[in-house]
Design an enzyme around this catalytic site. Structure first.
Site, PDB file in Angstrom:
ATOM      1  N   ARG A  49     -61.521 -27.730   7.448  1.00 24.94           N
ATOM      2  CA  ARG A  49     -62.306 -26.519   7.654  1.00 24.94           C
ATOM      3  C   ARG A  49     -61.989 -25.510   6.570  1.00 24.94           C
ATOM      4  O   ARG A  49     -60.818 -25.232   6.281  1.00 24.94           O
ATOM      5  CB  ARG A  49     -61.972 -25.924   9.030  1.00 24.94           C
ATOM      6  CG  ARG A  49     -62.910 -24.840   9.508  1.00 24.94           C
ATOM      7  CD  ARG A  49     -62.471 -24.402  10.894  1.00 24.94           C
ATOM      8  NE  ARG A  49     -63.339 -23.377  11.439  1.00 24.94           N
ATOM      9  CZ  ARG A  49     -62.976 -22.490  12.350  1.00 24.94           C
ATOM     10  NH1 ARG A  49     -61.725 -22.495  12.808  1.00 24.94           N
ATOM     11  NH2 ARG A  49     -63.809 -21.600  12.815  1.00 24.94           N
TER      12      ARG A  49
ATOM     13  N   SER B  92     -51.320 -29.024   9.388  1.00 28.58           N
ATOM     14  CA  SER B  92     -50.731 -29.278  10.716  1.00 28.58           C
ATOM     15  C   SER B  92     -50.013 -30.620  10.787  1.00 28.58           C
ATOM     16  O   SER B  92     -50.264 -31.451  11.664  1.00 28.58           O
ATOM     17  CB  SER B  92     -51.815 -29.196  11.785  1.00 28.58           C
ATOM     18  OG  SER B  92     -52.426 -27.938  11.754  1.00 28.58           O
TER      19      SER B  92
ATOM     20  N   ASP C 244     -50.299 -25.055  12.315  1.00 30.32           N
ATOM     21  CA  ASP C 244     -51.288 -24.476  13.220  1.00 30.32           C
ATOM     22  C   ASP C 244     -50.664 -23.541  14.257  1.00 30.32           C
ATOM     23  O   ASP C 244     -51.296 -22.573  14.693  1.00 30.32           O
ATOM     24  CB  ASP C 244     -52.083 -25.580  13.925  1.00 30.32           C
ATOM     25  CG  ASP C 244     -51.193 -26.640  14.561  1.00 30.32           C
ATOM     26  OD1 ASP C 244     -49.965 -26.601  14.344  1.00 30.32           O
ATOM     27  OD2 ASP C 244     -51.724 -27.523  15.259  1.00 30.32           O
TER      28      ASP C 244
END
Length: 943
Positions: A540, A596, A650
């Site tokens: 993203r 992450s 994250d």
């Protein structure tokens, strides 16, 4: 002239078809389909009234719960004693259910003995009645050589209206069938039976269940046909029962599963609901009955009254000169002279007219052939109305079941018993035809109860025994997941020990990784920042300014498992596309990179990949600085540039995202595919910074803290100064990586055999033990292991282990969230299971839901206990009596599971009572947090 016309008129009437004469006379009894649909709708409304606690008092149809929660599933077995009391005689039976593998189909053997019921007991005292029953029971046990020292489970068929507080309790509402025994109405029938057994002595009897004949009929037929969920009696009396959704039965606690409801539909119409369908003949029958104004529907349809209805019609027609030339015999005037057996005989296919003549002759009448045809037709209309009315009631019951299950069509079996249904030659065909005509979308099968209600009562007891045994074994399995306060305290203590150890040393199960994030946002951050988020199969890219813009890019499998260079080149291509899309390709923006995967950080913008997870296997990445690899990929393109100022995982990104909304947010938690937590730790407590690639120095004159990289000490980079008041306590966000708790076997008294099985077959056996108890990646697999074990033990899915159930990973954690939803009916749970190839009963669905609940509740409790350890540590480190703090949370398990968040909050409140903890879901996820970290870092560097 007028006289001639009258003679001609009456002559023509005498010459007409006798059946048409009857049709006109009994037109009110000839019900059309529209009328039957209307009656069915009225009965459906009465059913709803009877199920509701608010309207029950005014309901004519009482809809009595029976506490029979399951029909037979074919696994029942054992030996039972059955009592059947409901008329002039009563029976004692020995019923063997699957005791011998060589028994015939159905697996039920019965031996019975009928005992007379003395007339004086019909109106005697209840004690006398049950003493007689008990003495007969003892005689039967002796005759069959059944040991008095052995406990014998007993089922009791009691065919009188009762309210059931429990399966083995029954409060008599009223007597019928000529019984008027004193001292029992309103009292527990089973208690009277038990007391009588105690008085008789020399018997060890366990009364498991008391049912009426309608329920027993359903259970009898359900043993051989598992679609049987309706019982119907059409005999001396009439009644129906069916399996209702428990959530609709107000008188019974609980909303999971089904329970058989005894409609007692004979009282339909007692409140006037059938007044426009009642004829004068019905009113005459009612007025002459023992209970005027009661059991109106039963008096229109049951065998106790059909013969009398025919007699009254024939009598009226004779008095009007329409039969027997107006002659009326004394016998025809006498109540009860035409029986329901006579009605059946008159409608026999070949001998009906002959039988009709014999019956009328017996009544001292001299019928003509037309009289015989007419009387036979009267009989047909009266019995046809009966079958039509029963069909209308049954259609209402089936419609109710279909609506409950939200089905357009329905496949179901109706178990039927009763002398009218068994002996009347035309009745069954008429009933079946009308039901199927009014419900064309339903496949309705009718099965005759061959063994009567006694077998059904024994099967109720067998089912009850099976469910009790099953319940005990399931509870034992699920008790392994129960965490009392003592166990929660153990988790909290061991988490606290792990946190403290991880702050001091690298070689600990809880890694306590420094993130080099020293500040949460204070609301003054301004500008444009880019956020990049790689945490799974999607990448993203986000631009954060006054609002957030983003695009999601898929990571193909061949890239995930290719080379490291190919992976980071793909990421660089995605960033380039996003910047081009936003018109910012020529602008060098500060960026935060959410990565992450486990990394060892030596500074805010560096991180060495420890190992891949989540299906990534890109080569030449582990042991490398992932920020440098991304920078190199961008450099290879040479068409845009980024200032990557921060690398975060994250959890840290979630905390920062929520801290922007709430300054009290100093903890971040992920409860999703993985499980992790970070928090703002006192810098002085992070002892292992002195052992790492960074050296902490304090400049007492400037009250500043210097973080100096060992690599930089060789002369390549210099130092970075961070302003902070040492005495006031500088903080750093620590990524706990708490999933490693238990890697040293400190959670062995929490871990179940199911957890051990999941761990053994995981990609990292012996590692991430806490995460394997709490994260979405593993909860579904734990549930599958439990279901597999229960099925192998015959407690689920009839013991049938499917290939689907043996397939690892098939039961995804998303199914837990769906199955545990409070808004989801059990039918929908069954639908989910069927999608997985797991075909089970309603009871199976209940157990599956309980398994999901036990596994997810334990996960939430363990996260809560771990969270309690963290917030209590923060409170104690700051020397506070009470701490008020906010936790930023992200992850599908927290956000989508219907109960996880609430159990988590409750557990934290229980285990950390001196901390006021607020949970704030992250709206934009860790990506926004990465941009905020970039903003904080840039702002501090500019100070």
């Amino acid at each position: 002239m007028l006289a001639v016309h009258l003679v001609a008129f009456f002559f023509s009437k005498l010459q007409e078809d006798p059946t048409k004469k009857v049709d006109r006379f009994l037109h009110a009894m000839r019900l059309q389909d529209e009328q039957l649909v209307d009656i069915s709708s009225r009965f459906l409304a009465e059913m709803k009234k009877g199920l509701s606690a608010e309207s029950l008092a005014a309901a004519a149809v009482k809809m009595l719960p029976t506490h029979v929660r399951s029909t037979p599933d074919g696994s029942e077995k054992g030996q039972f004693v059955a009592l059947d009391l409901g008329g002039s005689k009563f029976k004692v039976l020995r019923v063997k259910v699957r005791e011998d593998e060589e028994t015939n189909k159905g697996g039920v053997e019965m031996e019975e003995k009928t005992y007379p019921m003395p007339k004086e007991l019909y109106e005697g005292r209840a004690v006398e009645l049950f003493d007689h029953v008990s003495e007969s029971l003892k005689d039967f046990l002796h005759e069959k050589n059944m040991s008095p020292e052995k406990k014998h489970p007993l089922a009791f068929t009691f065919s009188f209206p009762c309210e059931h507080p429990g399966l083995d309790q029954g409060l008599l509402l009223s007597w019928c069938k000529n019984y008027k025994v004193r001292g029992l109405q309103g009292k527990d029938v089973v208690q009277f039976l038990r007391q009588a057994i105690d008085r008789t002595g020399d018997m060890d009897i366990d009364v498991l269940a008391m049912v009426n004949d309608t329920v027993a009929t359903m259970m009898t037929c359900g043993f051989d046909d598992q679609f049987c969920e309706v019982g119907l009696i059409i005999g001396t009396g009439t009644n129906a029962c069916y399996m209702e959704e428990l959530r609709h039965i107000d008188l019974v606690q609980g909303d999971e599963g089904r329970m058989c409801v005894n409609t007692e539909w004979g009282a339909f119409g007692d409140d006037g609901a059938l007044d426009d369908f009642i004829t004068d003949f019905d009113r005459d029958v009612d007025a002459a009955s023992l209970n005027p104004g009661k059991q109106i529907f039963e008096k229109m349809v049951s065998g106790l009254y059909l013969g009398e209805l025919v007699r009254l019609v024939v009598l009226k027609m004779a008095k009007l000169g329409l039969l027997f030339d107006g002659h009326v015999s004394d016998a025809l005037r006498t109540k009860g002279k035409i029986t329901t057996g006579d009605v059946a005989a008159m409608e026999e296919y070949r001998n009906g007219l002959k039988n009709t003549k014999e019956i009328l002759t017996r009544l001292h009448l001299t019928p003509s052939p037309d009289d015989c045809v007419a009387v036979q037709h009267v009989s047909t209309i009266v019995s046809f109305r009966s079958s039509n009315l029963v069909a209308a009631g049954l259609v209402a019951v089936l419609t109710r079941i279909r609506q409950n299950r939200n089905l357009r069509g329905l496949r179901i079996t109706v178990g039927v018993d009763g002398t009218v249904y068994k002996t009347h030659p035309q009745y069954p065909k008429r009933l079946h035809k009308v039901v199927r005509r009014l419900l064309p979308d339903c496949q309705v099968r009718f099965v005759l109860s061959e063994s009567g209600s006694s077998k059904g009562a024994a099967l109720v007891a067998a089912v009850a025994q099976r469910l009790i045994s099953q319940r005990r074994k399931v509870d034992e399995a699920l008790s392994l997941f129960t965490l009392n306060q003592e166990k929660l305290q153990l988790v909290k203590s061991r988490m606290r020990e792990g946190l403290e150890a991880g702050l001091k040393s690298k070689d600990c199960t809880i890694k306590m990784l420094p993130s080099f994030v020293y500040h949460t946002p204070n609301g003054t951050e301004r500008g444009k920042y880019l956020a990049l988020d790689l945490g799974g199969t999607n990448f993203r890219a986000m631009l954060v300014r006054s609002r957030l813009y983003h695009k999601i890019y898929t990571i193909p499998l061949e890239i995930m498992q290719g080379t490291g260079e190919e992976l980071f080149d793909h990421l660089a291509q995605c960033v380039c596309d996003f910047l081009d899309y936003m018109g910012l390709k020529k602008v060098r923006l500060p960026a935060g990179f959410t990565f992450s995967f486990p990394c060892q950080q030596s500074d805010i913008d560096t991180g060495t990949l420890v190992s891949w997870t989540k299906g990534f296997k890109a080569t030449d990445c582990e042991g490398e600085d992932v920020v440098s690899m991304l920078r190199e990929a961008i450099k290879r393109r040479n068409d845009f540039d980024l200032d990557i100022v921060a690398l975060v995982n994250d959890t840290v990104g979630t905390m920062m995202s929520c801290a922007y909304e709430d300054p009290k947010c100093e903890v971040g938690m992920i409860a999703g595919t993985g499980s992790n937590l970070c928090y703002m730790e006192e810098l002085r407590n992070i002892k292992k910074l002195d052992q790492s690639n960074s050296i902490l120095k304090t400049n007492k004159q400037t009250s500043e803290v210097l973080i100096s990289d060992k690599k930089d000490l060789s002369g390549s980079a210099g130092c970075v100064w961070h302003k902070a008041a040492v005495k006031s306590g500088l903080k750093m966000c620590v990524n706990t990586e708490w999933g490693g708790l238990g890697n040293d076997r400190c959670l062995e008294d929490i871990i179940t055999p199911y957890d051990a099985e999941v761990d053994i077959h995981s990609v990292n056996p012996g590692k991430q033990r806490f995460e394997k108890l709490t994260s979405g990646m593993y909860l579904g697999e734990i549930v599958r292991q439990v279901l597999l074990d229960l099925t192998r033990r015959g407690l689920l899915f009839k013991g049938h282990v499917t290939e689907t159930l043996k397939t690892p990973g098939i039961f995804e954690t998303k199914y837990l969230s769906q199955i545990e939803s409070d808004r989801l009916a059990l039918l929908q749970v069954r639908s989910i299971l069927q999608q997985l190839g797991l075909h089970g009963t309603c009871d199976d669905s209940i157990i599956v839901k309980e398994v999901c609940g036990a596994v997810s509740r334990r996960a939430a409790q363990m996260c809560g206990a771990g969270m309690a350890a963290v917030v209590d540590k923060i409170r104690e480190d700051r020397g506070l009596d009470r701490l008020s703090i906010t936790v930023g949370v992200d992850g599908a398990l927290y956000k989508l599971h219907p109960h996880f968040s609430q159990v988590l909050k409750e557990t934290v409140g229980l285990m950390a009572p001196q901390c006021d903890v607020t949970f704030l879901p992250s709206e934009e996820g860790s990506g926004k947090g990465a941009a905020l970290i970039a903003a904080v870092v840039q702002q501090k560097q500019e100070m």
